[in-house]
Write an enzyme that holds these catalytic residues in place. Sequence first.
Site, PDB file in Angstrom:
ATOM      1  N   GLU A  60      -7.771   0.170   2.573  1.00  0.00           N
ATOM      2  CA  GLU A  60      -8.689  -1.040   2.852  1.00  0.00           C
ATOM      3  C   GLU A  60     -10.254  -0.767   2.586  1.00  0.00           C
ATOM      4  OE1 GLU A  60      -8.374  -4.361   3.492  1.00  0.00           O
ATOM      5  OE2 GLU A  60      -6.572  -3.994   2.697  1.00  0.00           O
TER       6      GLU A  60
ATOM      7  N   SER B 285       0.915  -1.156  -0.043  1.00  0.00           N
ATOM      8  CA  SER B 285       0.084   0.157   0.000  1.00  0.00           C
ATOM      9  C   SER B 285       0.728   1.253  -0.109  1.00  0.00           C
ATOM     10  CB  SER B 285      -0.994   0.076   1.270  1.00  0.00           C
ATOM     11  OG  SER B 285      -0.308  -0.291   2.407  1.00  0.00           O
ATOM     12  N   HIS B 286       2.267   1.160   0.214  1.00  0.00           N
ATOM     13  CA  HIS B 286       3.079   2.363   0.286  1.00  0.00           C
ATOM     14  C   HIS B 286       4.299   2.315  -0.750  1.00  0.00           C
ATOM     15  CE1 HIS B 286       0.654   2.990   3.768  1.00  0.00           C
ATOM     16  NE2 HIS B 286       0.709   4.298   3.313  1.00  0.00           N
TER      17      HIS B 286
HETATM   18  P1  NDP Z   1      -1.673  -3.145   9.932  1.00  0.00           P
HETATM   19  O1  NDP Z   1      -3.052  -3.239  10.601  1.00  0.00           O
HETATM   20  O2  NDP Z   1      -1.598  -4.113   8.631  1.00  0.00           O
HETATM   21  O3  NDP Z   1      -0.304  -3.613  10.884  1.00  0.00           O
HETATM   22  C1  NDP Z   1      -0.044  -3.085  12.099  1.00  0.00           C
HETATM   23  C2  NDP Z   1       1.180  -3.460  12.670  1.00  0.00           C
HETATM   24  O4  NDP Z   1       0.584  -4.775  13.403  1.00  0.00           O
HETATM   25  C3  NDP Z   1       2.301  -3.939  11.938  1.00  0.00           C
HETATM   26  O5  NDP Z   1       3.482  -3.763  12.395  1.00  0.00           O
HETATM   27  C4  NDP Z   1       2.092  -5.528  11.522  1.00  0.00           C
HETATM   28  O6  NDP Z   1       3.171  -6.251  11.424  1.00  0.00           O
HETATM   29  C5  NDP Z   1       1.518  -5.712  13.196  1.00  0.00           C
HETATM   30  N1  NDP Z   1       0.671  -7.119  13.061  1.00  0.00           N
HETATM   31  C6  NDP Z   1      -0.157  -7.449  12.154  1.00  0.00           C
HETATM   32  N2  NDP Z   1      -0.814  -8.785  12.519  1.00  0.00           N
HETATM   33  C7  NDP Z   1       0.052  -9.040  13.467  1.00  0.00           C
HETATM   34  C8  NDP Z   1       0.034 -10.215  14.465  1.00  0.00           C
HETATM   35  N3  NDP Z   1      -0.679 -11.203  14.191  1.00  0.00           N
HETATM   36  N4  NDP Z   1       0.877 -10.405  15.378  1.00  0.00           N
HETATM   37  C9  NDP Z   1       1.820  -9.231  15.646  1.00  0.00           C
HETATM   38  N5  NDP Z   1       1.732  -8.165  14.882  1.00  0.00           N
HETATM   39  C10 NDP Z   1       1.188  -8.023  13.712  1.00  0.00           C
HETATM   40  O7  NDP Z   1      -1.326  -1.445   9.648  1.00  0.00           O
HETATM   41  P2  NDP Z   1      -2.118  -0.338   9.359  1.00  0.00           P
HETATM   42  O8  NDP Z   1      -3.382  -0.872   8.380  1.00  0.00           O
HETATM   43  O9  NDP Z   1      -2.746   0.133  10.431  1.00  0.00           O
HETATM   44  O10 NDP Z   1      -1.148   0.566   8.611  1.00  0.00           O
HETATM   45  C11 NDP Z   1      -0.582   0.378   7.495  1.00  0.00           C
HETATM   46  C12 NDP Z   1       0.370   1.462   6.924  1.00  0.00           C
HETATM   47  O11 NDP Z   1      -0.066   2.479   6.615  1.00  0.00           O
HETATM   48  C13 NDP Z   1       1.412   1.652   8.011  1.00  0.00           C
HETATM   49  O12 NDP Z   1       2.849   1.377   7.520  1.00  0.00           O
HETATM   50  C14 NDP Z   1       1.284   3.228   8.380  1.00  0.00           C
HETATM   51  O13 NDP Z   1       2.547   3.797   8.522  1.00  0.00           O
HETATM   52  C15 NDP Z   1       0.540   3.513   6.954  1.00  0.00           C
HETATM   53  N6  NDP Z   1       0.055   4.569   7.241  1.00  0.00           N
HETATM   54  C16 NDP Z   1       0.521   5.916   6.619  1.00  0.00           C
HETATM   55  C17 NDP Z   1      -0.203   6.936   6.716  1.00  0.00           C
HETATM   56  C18 NDP Z   1       0.632   8.416   6.257  1.00  0.00           C
HETATM   57  O14 NDP Z   1      -0.129   9.597   6.415  1.00  0.00           O
HETATM   58  N7  NDP Z   1       1.928   8.474   5.742  1.00  0.00           N
HETATM   59  C19 NDP Z   1      -1.243   7.484   7.422  1.00  0.00           C
HETATM   60  C20 NDP Z   1      -1.930   6.019   7.876  1.00  0.00           C
HETATM   61  C21 NDP Z   1      -1.434   4.939   7.694  1.00  0.00           C
HETATM   62  P3  NDP Z   1       3.346  -6.816  10.016  1.00  0.00           P
HETATM   63  O15 NDP Z   1       3.735  -5.698   8.746  1.00  0.00           O
HETATM   64  O16 NDP Z   1       4.739  -7.693  10.103  1.00  0.00           O
HETATM   65  O17 NDP Z   1       2.250  -7.760   9.559  1.00  0.00           O
END
Ligand code: NDP
Length: 331
Positions: free
Chosen positions: A182, A41-42
């Site tokens: 999403e 997504s990024h």
């Molecule tokens: P997710 O909900 O996909 O994941 C959040 C965190 O939880 C990740 O570090 C992920 O690690 C971890 N995680 C997920 N499942 C598990 C699990 N079962 N056990 C342990 N850890 C887990 O992320 P979001 O959808 O909330 O965010 C996605 C991205 O969007 C981020 O990188 C955020 O910085 C970016 N974003 C950027 C914005 C901007 O303005 N620049 C605005 C909003 C979001 P893993 O990756 O290993 O699954």
Amino acid sequence: MTLDEVHAIIMKVLLKNGCDEANATAIADNMTSAERDHAVSHGLFRLPTSVTSLQNGKINGRAEPTLSRPSAGAVRVDGDRGFTPLAFKLGKPALVEAARTNGIAALAITRTFHFAALWPETSALAEEGLVALAVTSSPPYVAAAGGKRAFFGTNPMSFAFPRKDGPPMAFDQASSAMARGEVMIHARDGHMVPDGVGIDSEGQPTNDPNEILKGAQLTFGGYKGSAIALMIDLLAGPLIGEAFSAETGRADNGDGGPALGGELILAIDPVGMGTGSQVLDHAEELFAEMTGQEGVRLPGDRRLKARNETPTEGIQVPLSLHQKILELAEA
Ligand code: NDP
């Protein structure tokens, strides 16, 4: 595509569409690292909207960030209305030096457009042996607890901790219950979203993503997530002299790209805490006890697994996105 091909096409697109070499390189490095870690997504997904914002003049592709040091523990970088990666590249060495000197330091990045994930920044600092926390605001899509309209951004935060052997532990998460992308994908594919993701324009709970896009998303964890979103708005806004989410939205041209705003990054040197050399060993004990439980993994492990695979296997890019990017490269 191979990761080299990904980097090359991003450079070509950006150089053709208003970026100079320094800005294009910083952005291409960032987007390629997202593709490398399957943080799709990024990665390339953000390239078309980034180009739109370059073409309409919202974002400065030839930004020349400038650095200042208001106090021993604080570094400021004015991003000159460019994308954030080049501003971070300028600020990082000064932040590392300030954290090592003072034990703790902060980097305030202002007047930039943050299109990216935050873990590349916190991980880069943890790879220098520092504990790091980064927050940024985004255009308003999320209601404050009890509210009926979009007020906070999806306001992400990332935290990284160095590991004894290997890459740092880094989590990175939005403060909304579901990422904005999403919700949009559910709307595109005609799927309902789970309870708690958003409200319609009347403030009523709904599972219809189209209604949520007209109304507002909700924070994760109810009022607790709302408090975190508030903290991020304050840290990346008023504290560093930048706009908060609602203000960034009002000032934006609504072209679908990121909005002008700020980012705050904190770095803590474990040595400066006076804890001594056992910090990393003790943290490893925590990680081992945690992941020793069935079904438990560290955040970031999915990305690190992908990181091991993509250099040899390459990445899959949706055909429509690939076509669009080729068009932008030849435009
Ligand atoms: P997710 O909900 O996909 O994941 C959040 C965190 O939880 C990740 O570090 C992920 O690690 C971890 N995680 C997920 N499942 C598990 C699990 N079962 N056990 C342990 N850890 C887990 O992320 P979001 O959808 O909330 O965010 C996605 C991205 O969007 C981020 O990188 C955020 O910085 C970016 N974003 C950027 C914005 C901007 O303005 N620049 C605005 C909003 C979001 P893993 O990756 O290993 O699954």
